[in-house]
Design a protein around this motif. Structure first.
Motif, PDB file in Angstrom:
ATOM      1  N   TYR A  56       0.833  -1.198   0.000  1.00  0.00           N
ATOM      2  CA  TYR A  56       0.000   0.000   0.000  1.00  0.00           C
ATOM      3  C   TYR A  56       0.868   1.248   0.000  1.00  0.00           C
ATOM      4  O   TYR A  56       1.984   1.231   0.515  1.00  0.00           O
ATOM      5  N   LEU A  57       0.359   2.308  -0.548  1.00  0.00           N
ATOM      6  CA  LEU A  57       1.056   3.572  -0.778  1.00  0.00           C
ATOM      7  C   LEU A  57       2.050   3.387  -1.906  1.00  0.00           C
ATOM      8  O   LEU A  57       1.867   3.881  -3.007  1.00  0.00           O
ATOM      9  N   ARG A  58       3.123   2.655  -1.629  1.00  0.00           N
ATOM     10  CA  ARG A  58       4.054   2.194  -2.655  1.00  0.00           C
ATOM     11  C   ARG A  58       4.947   1.143  -1.999  1.00  0.00           C
ATOM     12  O   ARG A  58       5.007   1.048  -0.777  1.00  0.00           O
ATOM     13  N   GLY A  60       7.398  -0.910  -0.092  1.00  0.00           N
ATOM     14  CA  GLY A  60       8.390  -0.649   0.940  1.00  0.00           C
ATOM     15  C   GLY A  60       8.162   0.604   1.750  1.00  0.00           C
ATOM     16  O   GLY A  60       8.855   0.829   2.755  1.00  0.00           O
ATOM     17  N   ALA A  61       7.196   1.435   1.360  1.00  0.00           N
ATOM     18  CA  ALA A  61       7.024   2.736   2.006  1.00  0.00           C
ATOM     19  C   ALA A  61       6.543   2.607   3.448  1.00  0.00           C
ATOM     20  O   ALA A  61       6.967   3.385   4.316  1.00  0.00           O
ATOM     21  N   ILE A  62       5.662   1.657   3.728  1.00  0.00           N
ATOM     22  CA  ILE A  62       5.164   1.493   5.094  1.00  0.00           C
ATOM     23  C   ILE A  62       6.147   0.672   5.925  1.00  0.00           C
ATOM     24  O   ILE A  62       6.386   0.974   7.103  1.00  0.00           O
ATOM     25  N   ALA A  63       6.735  -0.353   5.330  1.00  0.00           N
ATOM     26  CA  ALA A  63       7.720  -1.173   6.047  1.00  0.00           C
ATOM     27  C   ALA A  63       8.881  -0.332   6.555  1.00  0.00           C
ATOM     28  O   ALA A  63       9.473  -0.640   7.595  1.00  0.00           O
ATOM     29  N   ARG A  64       9.182   0.720   5.844  1.00  0.00           N
ATOM     30  CA  ARG A  64      10.256   1.636   6.254  1.00  0.00           C
ATOM     31  C   ARG A  64      10.057   2.130   7.690  1.00  0.00           C
ATOM     32  O   ARG A  64      11.018   2.396   8.415  1.00  0.00           O
ATOM     33  N   PHE A  65       8.792   2.208   8.146  1.00  0.00           N
ATOM     34  CA  PHE A  65       8.499   2.738   9.476  1.00  0.00           C
ATOM     35  C   PHE A  65       8.283   1.651  10.519  1.00  0.00           C
ATOM     36  O   PHE A  65       7.918   1.953  11.660  1.00  0.00           O
ATOM     37  N   SER A  66       8.493   0.386  10.161  1.00  0.00           N
ATOM     38  CA  SER A  66       8.403  -0.694  11.143  1.00  0.00           C
ATOM     39  C   SER A  66       9.439  -0.474  12.249  1.00  0.00           C
ATOM     40  O   SER A  66      10.555  -0.014  11.981  1.00  0.00           O
ATOM     41  N   PRO A  67       9.110  -0.825  13.488  1.00  0.00           N
ATOM     42  CA  PRO A  67      10.066  -0.643  14.583  1.00  0.00           C
ATOM     43  C   PRO A  67      11.430  -1.275  14.326  1.00  0.00           C
ATOM     44  O   PRO A  67      12.462  -0.735  14.740  1.00  0.00           O
TER      45      PRO A  67
END
Length: 233
Positions: A56-58, A60-67
């Motif tokens: 979603y979004l693009r 790797g974009a959300i995974a970038r913010f994983s803890p």
């Protein structure tokens, strides 16, 4: 040498990577959950392929913010070994550990087939077992593998020998016809300036055993083990 394979929601190559590492290197490997706040005790971190957070979004974009990404970034900046495969490559660019971005494939279709790669740099921890110019057959499976960077960044990548793999034909010739996704300069994989972080779109874990009909992917994992053994004396 201890490997850690990160598991994000949507990862689908984590088990493949863990199995390939254990089979090829004989070294311990464990999963690292995406909410983990530390990567202490690991010598090499693997970001596997898949569709983290559903892309979603693009990609790797959300995974970038994983803890888990904060300690991985710190680990990499201290010289720790990190490899991102397919979606893992996309995450590394989003996290700023590698330059550039992965766009939609030029034909706007998902691609899943074997490709040939020419090894451009055999001085990294990930390729030290190979010969420069060696041709490898490794499969791809992606919809957003079209590598892009601005001209200044591309020039720096080329000048610093950071392009590790290029798409080529079976004879090792880098041609437009051998480029499956439109990547600039036929780029299939790059490393950071220090050489301890690698991102590649093709999947070495899918061709690391004879039962799969191809063992070219073993080179990546064997190189890491050779490098580590030399580092540790």
């Amino acid at each position: 040498m201890k490997f850690g394979v990160v598991v994000f929601p949507g990862s689908n190559c984590d088990a493949d990577c863990l199995h390939a590492i254990q089979t090829v290197t004989g070294q311990p490997a464990e999963y690292i959950w995406h909410k983990t706040g530390s990567v202490d005790g690991f010598d090499c971190i693997v970001l596997p392929g898949g569709f983290s957070y559903g892309d979603y979004l693009r990609c790797g974009a959300i995974a970038r913010f994983s803890p888990v990404m904060r300690p991985i970034v710190e680990f990499a900046r201290r010289g720790g070994l990190v490899i991102g495969i397919c979606n893992g490559f996309q995450i590394l660019t989003e996290a700023g550990l590698l330059p550039g971005a992965l766009h939609r494939n030029k034909n706007l279709q998902f691609l899943c087939h074997d490709t040939f790669l020419r090894l451009e740099n055999n001085t990294t921890p990930f390729t030290c077992r190979a010969a420069k110019g060696q041709v490898m057959k490794i499969p791809i499976a992606h919809g957003e593998g079209n590598y892009y960077a601005d001209q200044e960044t591309l020039q720096q990548l080329e000048a610093n020998n950071q392009v590790i793999f290029r798409y080529c034909n079976p004879q090792g010739e880098v041609t437009p016809a051998a480029n499956p996704n439109g990547s600039l300069n036929n780029i299939a994989g790059i490393c950071n300036r220090q050489g301890n972080v690698l991102g590649m779109m093709p999947h070495p874990e899918r061709c690391a055993e004879a039962v799969l009909g191809n063992t070219d992917g073993q080179l990546i994992f064997q190189s890491l083990l050779d490098f580590w053994q030399r580092r540790c004396g």
